[in-house]
Design a protein around this motif. Structure first.
Motif, PDB file in Angstrom:
ATOM      1  N   PHE A 209       0.843  -1.201   0.000  1.00 46.11           N
ATOM      2  CA  PHE A 209       0.000   0.000   0.000  1.00 46.11           C
ATOM      3  C   PHE A 209       0.876   1.249   0.000  1.00 46.11           C
ATOM      4  O   PHE A 209       0.602   2.227  -0.701  1.00 46.11           O
ATOM      5  CB  PHE A 209      -0.902   0.028   1.240  1.00 46.11           C
ATOM      6  CG  PHE A 209      -2.030  -0.951   1.187  1.00 46.11           C
ATOM      7  CD1 PHE A 209      -2.473  -1.490  -0.019  1.00 46.11           C
ATOM      8  CD2 PHE A 209      -2.687  -1.342   2.358  1.00 46.11           C
ATOM      9  CE1 PHE A 209      -3.526  -2.401  -0.063  1.00 46.11           C
ATOM     10  CE2 PHE A 209      -3.743  -2.248   2.326  1.00 46.11           C
ATOM     11  CZ  PHE A 209      -4.154  -2.775   1.118  1.00 46.11           C
ATOM     12  N   ALA A 210       1.915   1.198   0.830  1.00 43.09           N
ATOM     13  CA  ALA A 210       2.742   2.391   0.999  1.00 43.09           C
ATOM     14  C   ALA A 210       3.604   2.663  -0.215  1.00 43.09           C
ATOM     15  O   ALA A 210       3.808   3.807  -0.609  1.00 43.09           O
ATOM     16  CB  ALA A 210       3.610   2.239   2.238  1.00 43.09           C
ATOM     17  N   THR A 211       4.122   1.607  -0.826  1.00 43.66           N
ATOM     18  CA  THR A 211       5.024   1.854  -1.945  1.00 43.66           C
ATOM     19  C   THR A 211       4.283   2.059  -3.264  1.00 43.66           C
ATOM     20  O   THR A 211       4.719   2.846  -4.091  1.00 43.66           O
ATOM     21  CB  THR A 211       6.020   0.682  -2.113  1.00 43.66           C
ATOM     22  OG1 THR A 211       5.294  -0.547  -2.052  1.00 43.66           O
ATOM     23  CG2 THR A 211       7.049   0.695  -0.993  1.00 43.66           C
TER      24      THR A 211
ATOM     25  N   GLY B  73       0.736   2.528  -3.435  1.00 42.73           N
ATOM     26  CA  GLY B  73      -0.557   3.193  -3.275  1.00 42.73           C
ATOM     27  C   GLY B  73      -1.666   2.178  -3.079  1.00 42.73           C
ATOM     28  O   GLY B  73      -1.591   1.055  -3.581  1.00 42.73           O
TER      29      GLY B  73
ATOM     30  N   SER C 172       5.170   6.769   4.752  1.00 40.80           N
ATOM     31  CA  SER C 172       4.622   6.980   3.414  1.00 40.80           C
ATOM     32  C   SER C 172       3.119   6.702   3.406  1.00 40.80           C
ATOM     33  O   SER C 172       2.320   7.485   2.891  1.00 40.80           O
ATOM     34  CB  SER C 172       5.349   6.061   2.444  1.00 40.80           C
ATOM     35  OG  SER C 172       4.707   6.028   1.218  1.00 40.80           O
TER      36      SER C 172
END
Lengths: 197, 197, 197, 197
Positions: free
Chosen positions: C28-30, C32, C112
């Motif tokens: 999710f963080a890298t 989206g 992030s």
DNA sequence: AATGAATGAGTTTTCATTCAT
DNA sequence: AATGAATGAAAACTCATTCAT
């Protein structure tokens, strides 16, 4: 924990099997076959899915067992063979009609399932034979009764009574409690009782 | 040069929409709603799933469109308002019964869908209102006819005729072509024609 | 013989669940949230989609679990309650700032994800409450520290430190390894240490 | 209908293009890139999808155009080159900070989009270059100003101001209208104005 | 220049069935 | 005998992109 004889085990299995069938029938009838998952059934029976599959090869087989069960329950009369012999055809017809209304009132789901399957009779092949056999048997039974009552067109009359019964079931599903089930029952029975002979 | 005859496009869309509804109805009725996938329907209409979804927001909406269509087709008489006014109640009932049998013979799926939904009326909420409304309307219409025929118990008789009609539909589904549809029709119509008044 | 050490199973499930959350968080963080599919996650965890869904009802619930996890990890200090009591407000602020930089260096994805969600906080309703609550809590905590340090405008200063921290996170994302993270950390800490009181 | 010169046509196209970019930017920023479909944009611009595709090869290209546009709008000062020459570095910094707060208040979406993209800078490759270039430019510009102000550590200070600005943007997104934007602006500006030199 | 019908690959989600323990 | 973890195929639905008109 206590040791069981083979017989006890077999009995236990039979009882469990019946419980599965009965619970599955209830779910199939109330939610519909496709809306009921194996997990739902396993939860209802309080049994693992794996164990459930040791009783029935697959979902369709369980459905067939449920139909068998439903049909037996729904068409069985509350009379013994002996009692039956003492009744006139008219009285037997009365018993059949009353039996049907009793089932409708007390075991709504049975009829709901049977009729819904009757309609989609073609969509699950293995179900077709079972259902149509019962319809034929029932119609023949009625037909014979009308024959012995000397009815001028027994086949026709048998079909009509069968149709009336199914149709009332449907109306009861649609209209719910506002449907005058009792009154209609009286009316139909009276109709047959007042026929000459 | 202009983006192409606007009117033609709209007509084409309407026609396509009707074709989808009609094909979906056929599949829903013969295989059941849950047993029919959107892919099946798209294949039947020879159209991509995506395009299908530009006509109907979701499967349930398509079902409702199919029901609407089925109900309209199934309950519509072949008579104009003017023709209707010149008939006696008895003759109108005859027309209704004949209309039903025609639909049953010519558009089996219509009845199959309607009845199957009538039974599981509760499981898809958006469908409930539509179906039960039609049942109520039809029963009331019959009831009024029986009133004007001077029938002693019009409500009862209306329910009975409605039930008979539904039941015959079911039997026809189960027995298939071996069912004596014509003969039963004659018999029922005669029954009503010979009633006093 | 018994269905296998119940406790071990439960432990295994908990561990697996944490692994899913952690892997999902990373993706999710890298990439989206919307750019990460359930299939991607299942592949990452080496697990079938179906099994994944036995841990989380749907994608949004998994997102929320990931956020919870991220927030806990990211805001937790490396100090016990007891250690905390022995520190002056100034020293606690130092700890907070250092804690933040450690997380940023060692668990880039945590920040992030949090910040990216903070911005689009409105687009996934269930996320809104969680995120904004944490921002409020953190700001209040800082504010109290500044109060006890006798700062003339604690609210303002709390907002500013919070903003600085978030902003540094963003720059670190954009500039990557060329960003002088350490140096900036020293500078900020010194700034607060040299304040009167 | 009226004949157009080539020039008029070209101008019209440029204007339309800008309108698309501006509308797309608004949607991307408010709903997120992945939550905004090409259809949504076409509807917003009141233009067919096909025509839209004659302006931009694909969605990603449109996103890049939107970013370009956002960055230009967001970083542009309200001063002419000439006016700029007459200001001291201190005053220019004041202008930059005020410009940022104005954008934040008046064009929330601009910042929302920029920051959210800054974070996920890696997930859409073509976006990376654009975004990070602007961050570098802005930081350098600030750095030079701090140099000419004789700041002891201009690079550090430039990073810190940049971070502060981004962070305030995020807090404003999270806290909404309850955030004391004005007060914080005053405080930051005063901070820089009161620095020696 | 302009439209929107049409496609198809991709997404989330469900569930009958199998199998290691 | 019994469990429920694990799988995978299929379902409903979405959307960037193309293309006939």
């Amino acid at each position: 924990m206590s040791p069981r004889t083979e017989k006890q085990l077999a009995e236990h299995r039979t009882a469990k099997r019946e419980q599965i069938v009965s619970d599955a029938l209830f779910l199939f009838a109330t939610r519909g076959y496709f809306n009921t998952s194996i997990s739902d059934i396993a939860k209802e029976v309080k049994m693992s899915k794996g164990l459930l599959y040791s009783y029935f090869e697959n979902k369709e087989q369980l459905l067939n067992a449920a139909i068998d069960f439903a049909l037996k329950e729904a068409t069985e009369l509350n009379l013994t063979e002996d009692q039956l012999k003492e009744l006139t055809p008219k009285e037997i017809i009365k018993e059949i009609i009353e039996g049907f209304f009793t089932v409708l009132e007390e075991k709504k789901e049975l009829w709901s399932l049977i009729v819904s399957l009757a309609i989609h009779v073609g969509s699950i092949p293995s179900v077709h034979t079972t259902i149509s056999k019962v319809y034929k048997d029932l119609t023949l039974q009625l037909q014979e009764l009308f024959v012995s009552m000397g009815h001028p067109d027994p086949e026709n009359e048998a079909f009509k009574l069968g149709a009336l019964i199914d149709g009332i079931g449907i109306q009861y599903m649609v209209f719910g409690e506002s449907y005058p089930l009792r009154k209609i029952k009286e009316n139909i029975i009276n109709g047959y009782m007042n026929q000459k002979k």
